[in-house]
Design a protein around this motif. Structure first.
Motif, PDB file in Angstrom:
ATOM      1  N   ARG A 580       0.822  -1.213   0.000  1.00 20.61           N
ATOM      2  CA  ARG A 580       0.000   0.000   0.000  1.00 20.61           C
ATOM      3  C   ARG A 580       0.860   1.269   0.000  1.00 20.61           C
ATOM      4  O   ARG A 580       2.052   1.244   0.298  1.00 20.61           O
ATOM      5  CB  ARG A 580      -0.957   0.012   1.203  1.00 20.61           C
ATOM      6  N   ILE A 582       0.731   5.408   1.287  1.00 22.02           N
ATOM      7  CA  ILE A 582       0.011   6.355   2.137  1.00 22.02           C
ATOM      8  C   ILE A 582       0.318   7.775   1.662  1.00 22.02           C
ATOM      9  O   ILE A 582       1.478   8.164   1.506  1.00 22.02           O
ATOM     10  CB  ILE A 582       0.410   6.189   3.615  1.00 22.02           C
ATOM     11  N   SER A 591      -4.840   6.031   2.490  1.00 22.95           N
ATOM     12  CA  SER A 591      -4.096   4.813   2.206  1.00 22.95           C
ATOM     13  C   SER A 591      -4.674   4.136   0.958  1.00 22.95           C
ATOM     14  O   SER A 591      -5.893   4.005   0.822  1.00 22.95           O
ATOM     15  CB  SER A 591      -4.218   3.887   3.418  1.00 22.95           C
ATOM     16  N   ASP A 593      -4.287   0.746  -1.631  1.00 19.63           N
ATOM     17  CA  ASP A 593      -3.662  -0.558  -1.860  1.00 19.63           C
ATOM     18  C   ASP A 593      -3.030  -0.600  -3.245  1.00 19.63           C
ATOM     19  O   ASP A 593      -3.567  -0.039  -4.194  1.00 19.63           O
ATOM     20  CB  ASP A 593      -4.711  -1.668  -1.760  1.00 19.63           C
TER      21      ASP A 593
END
Lengths: 595, 184
Positions: A580, A582, A591, A593
């Motif tokens: 992921r 951020i 966030s 993925d």
């Protein structure tokens, strides 16, 4: 590897040839070379297509560009250039030619120059270095004598260039009249000086001013100046036009009274400017003082309300009685953004300083003062007291002065105007103003994006003058929308609930920042958050590069490959993990993925 | 060319007014070049004025082997470089005031043609031109917008024709790269 390089070099050569082909610079055999290569190289074919498409589009854009006629913009400059040519003749001497061909004209010109040099300047203050360039399509009549009769340049189509550093001076109790069809061009640094008891009358003539500022025409914008001394008069008679670049400008003539009182007249009315005062002359309106407020102005009532509050707070102030008296007898002035630039703002403040007592209306954007030196007091009451001690002519209603503009301009402004009070600029809450996009808007059309920003972040209500909006461009892009600024404001109100109002009268001028109850603020935050959740970021892939992970992103600003810590506009990539990424945006974490 | 030569001769003899003819003839091209090279109307005006004033001042130095048009372009390009040098620090900090000039103009043109989708594209082209290095931008503008032959561009920039070809090739590549994905 070496084979790859060979191929790559070959492709490079072919692409270079394709580029030359676009210029029609290729031989048939070279063209054939290209064709042969393209048959088996799909990469080059794609590149060729891309080059061709770009070339076609560029040609189209170039054609459109070259169709444009700039003669309007050039008209004034051509005049200036032709004016300057007489000062810088080419190396060859042309006197014999002139004498041969234009003997009578030559003689007339010499007489005229002699006449001008002799008559325009009083013997006591003779400026021998001053030369006036005169281009005439017909006979010039310059009437003058020593018995209070005016200098007249009238009713003949003439262009008079006042060169850099030159001075036209009306002797005492005399006047310069600029008549019909006369174009007076003030070059940078040139001055017209009107001494005591004298006047400059511009009747149906034109004053061409070379200036950088397109929005308001000031006679001294580019260094050309009209000085009016005590009891002088500047008269703009009907149909006077201040022209620039071939377009008529009818907004304002800015006049500064340097010494004593100055009277401004036109057929709509008269006005007396105090020493140091600045006035505005418009051919179609009564002259008026810059920044003067009408008695029933909403700004004034706002100021009064604040004064009442302030009075209670400072009842212990040792000078309160004196101040009260001043207050009651005072004329009120507003610091306004005419032209909306820091420069104008400075002028406004300077004007107030020379015409005490005035009230400086300052916004309440933040509960804390933004500009403070380490040795200045920190608490609000201390600051107010300190300010009043340091600046007794200022009544500070709130501790903050909001300046909008380029940081470098603001720094200069602060340094010059508030050496005691202000040292550095800290406007974190308005940090977006430092954004280039906003800067662009601020410089061009000063407050394009500010309303939304201020409202979103501070809940500040704004007042706009309709007059200002008239000057806003009819077609411009605001936040990707090609609409007028006025429409943009309406849109802001409809879609985001940004609160703003028109000032009841245009004389109330531009902006007063005032805290509102901002009922819509929560909603805006919600909307913003929702928008952020959508965020329009798409992760295209992950790239391993030298032990570091990079991500390929599609954002609303385009595609790119980024590594941890990098910024895309205001979005920061805080961390890239295996699965992921951020992001931080406006203090919020997002966030995503990695698919 | 012959006509220009006659005018220039007359100006040299002192008929200053004749110079206006040259300004009328080439003014648009020079102003257009200045505007493209500076992306700023104020700077373009300065370049325009300086160009003609210098051309007049140094008319004696004009070599009529080259066209007057090219010679003027050479002066204009030098003026742009001079201005850039002078303002380098400033430009680093600022977004040019009228950098929308080109954009808004092109926008207007396309709008008339009813091509609304090209808006983004025009903007991209403008940005791409502005992103080019000084020399590449000059070569690109002189060739594509001013239509000068490579030989004249080489003369203006004191380069060889091959160098110009390379710069032009690189400029085209960079522009194409910037516009990739937008042009179909």
């Amino acid at each position: 590897m070496s084979e790859n390089r060979e191929i790559s070099n070959r492709c490079e050569e072919i692409l270079f040839l394709i580029s030359q082909d676009l210029d029609g610079e290729l031989l048939p055999e070279e063209k054939e070379l290209i064709q042969n290569h393209l048959q088996y190289c799909s990469a080059c074919s794609a590149e060729r297509d891309s080059l061709l498409r770009t070339s076609a589009f560029t040609r189209r854009a170039a054609r459109a560009w070259n169709r444009q006629d700039f003669s309007g913009e050039r008209k004034w400059m051509d005049l200036q250039i032709m004016a300057s040519l007489s000062k810088t003749p080419p190396a060859h001497s042309f006197l014999p030619f002139l004498l041969e061909k234009f003997m009578p004209l030559c003689a007339a010109s010499l007489i005229l120059i002699a006449y001008l040099s002799f008559n325009f300047f009083s013997p006591s203050e003779s400026k021998s270095q001053t030369k006036i360039w005169v281009k005439s399509d017909g006979p010039i009549r310059l009437v003058s004598n020593q018995e209070k009769k005016p200098w007249k340049i009238e009713n003949q189509p003439i262009n008079m260039g006042v060169p850099e550093g030159a001075l036209i001076e009306a002797p005492q109790r005399n006047e310069i009249q600029i008549g019909n069809k006369v174009v007076l061009i003030l070059h940078k640094g040139a001055q017209i000086r009107i001494l005591k008891g004298s006047a400059i009358k511009i009747e149906k003539g034109m004053v061409l001013v070379k200036g950088k500022d397109y929005k308001t025409t000031k006679i001294y914008t580019a260094g050309g100046q009209i000085f009016l001394k005590k009891s002088s008069v500047l008269i703009l008679v009907k149909k006077v036009s201040l022209s620039k670049f071939g377009q008529e400008v009818t907004q304002m003539t800015d006049v500064t009274a340097l010494e004593g009182e100055v009277k401004l007249h036109n057929e709509h009315g008269n006005l007396t400017l105090a020493q140091g005062g600045k006035g505005l002359l418009n051919p179609f309106q009564s002259p008026r003082i810059n920044f003067l407020l009408e008695d029933d102005s909403i700004l004034l009532s706002e100021a009064r309300k604040r004064w009442e509050k302030r009075k209670i707070r400072s009842s212990l102030h040792r000078e309160s009685d004196h101040m009260k008296k001043i207050f009651e007898n005072t004329r009120w002035s507003q610091i306004s953004f005419y032209g909306s630039s820091p420069r104008e703002f400075i002028d406004g403040i300077n004007n107030s300083l020379t015409n005490p007592p005035y009230i400086l209306l300052i916004s309440e954007v933040s509960p804390k003062p933004l500009f403070l030196r380490s040795d200045t007091p920190k608490t609000l009451p201390q600051i107010l007291e300190w300010l009043e001690r340091e600046l007794p002519l200022f009544h500070i209603f709130t501790p903050e002065l909001v300046l909008l503009g380029k940081p470098e301009d603001l720094k200069k402004f602060v340094k010059k105007n508030f050496p005691l009070l202000l040292e550095e600029r800290k406007m974190p809450s308005l940090g977006d103003l430092g954004n280039q996009k906003i800067k662009l808007h601020l410089r061009d059309y000063p407050f394009a994006n500010v309303p939304a920003l201020l409202y979103e972040q501070k809940g500040i209500k704004l007042y706009f003058s309709e007059e200002v909006l008239k000057h806003s461009p009819s077609r411009h892009t605001y936040d990707g929308l090609r609409i007028s600024f006025r429409d943009y404001l309406f849109r802001l109100r409809e879609t985001l609930g940004v609160e703003w109002e028109f000032c009841p009268r245009s004389s109330d001028t531009l902006f007063l920042f005032r805290p509102s109850s901002h009922p819509g603020l929560k909603k805006i935050k919600r909307d913003l958050q929702r928008e952020l959740e959508g965020f329009s970021i798409k992760i295209l892939g992950k790239i391993q590069e030298g032990g570091r992970i990079k991500i390929a992103l599609q954002t609303r600003w385009g595609r790119g490959i980024y590594s941890q810590g990098e910024k895309i506009k205001k979005i920061k990539i805080l961390k890239i993990e295996d699965s992921r990424v951020i992001f931080v945006y406006k203090g919020l974490l997002f966030s995503y993925d990695i698919g | 060319m012959e006509e220009d030569r006659n005018i220039i001769e007359r100006v040299k003899l002192g008929q200053t007014d004749e110079f206006e003819k040259l300004m009328n003839k080439y003014g648009n091209a020079i102003y257009s070049l200045a505007l493209q090279m500076t992306s700023n109307q104020n700077d373009a005006e300065d370049v325009y004025q300086e160009t003609f004033q210098r051309a007049f001042k140094y008319l004696d130095g004009y070599n009529d082997e080259y066209s007057f048009y090219t010679w003027l372009h050479k002066i204009a390009v030098h003026e742009v470089f001079k201005l850039r040098k002078k303002r380098y620090q400033l430009l680093k900090m600022e977004v040019p005031l009228e950098s929308q000039d080109l954009e808004s103009f092109i926008e207007g043109e396309w709008e008339e043609e009813g091509n609304i989708d090209s808006k983004e594209l025009e903007k991209k082209l403008k940005e791409a031109i502005e992103k080019l290095s000084s020399k590449k931008r000059t070569v690109f503008v002189l060739r594509l917008f001013q239509g000068l032959p490579l030989k004249d561009i080489a003369e203006i920039l004191d380069l060889t024709v091959d160098n110009v070809k390379i710069l032009l090739y690189r400029a085209r590549q960079e522009i194409a790269k910037e516009l990739k994905g937008f042009l179909k």
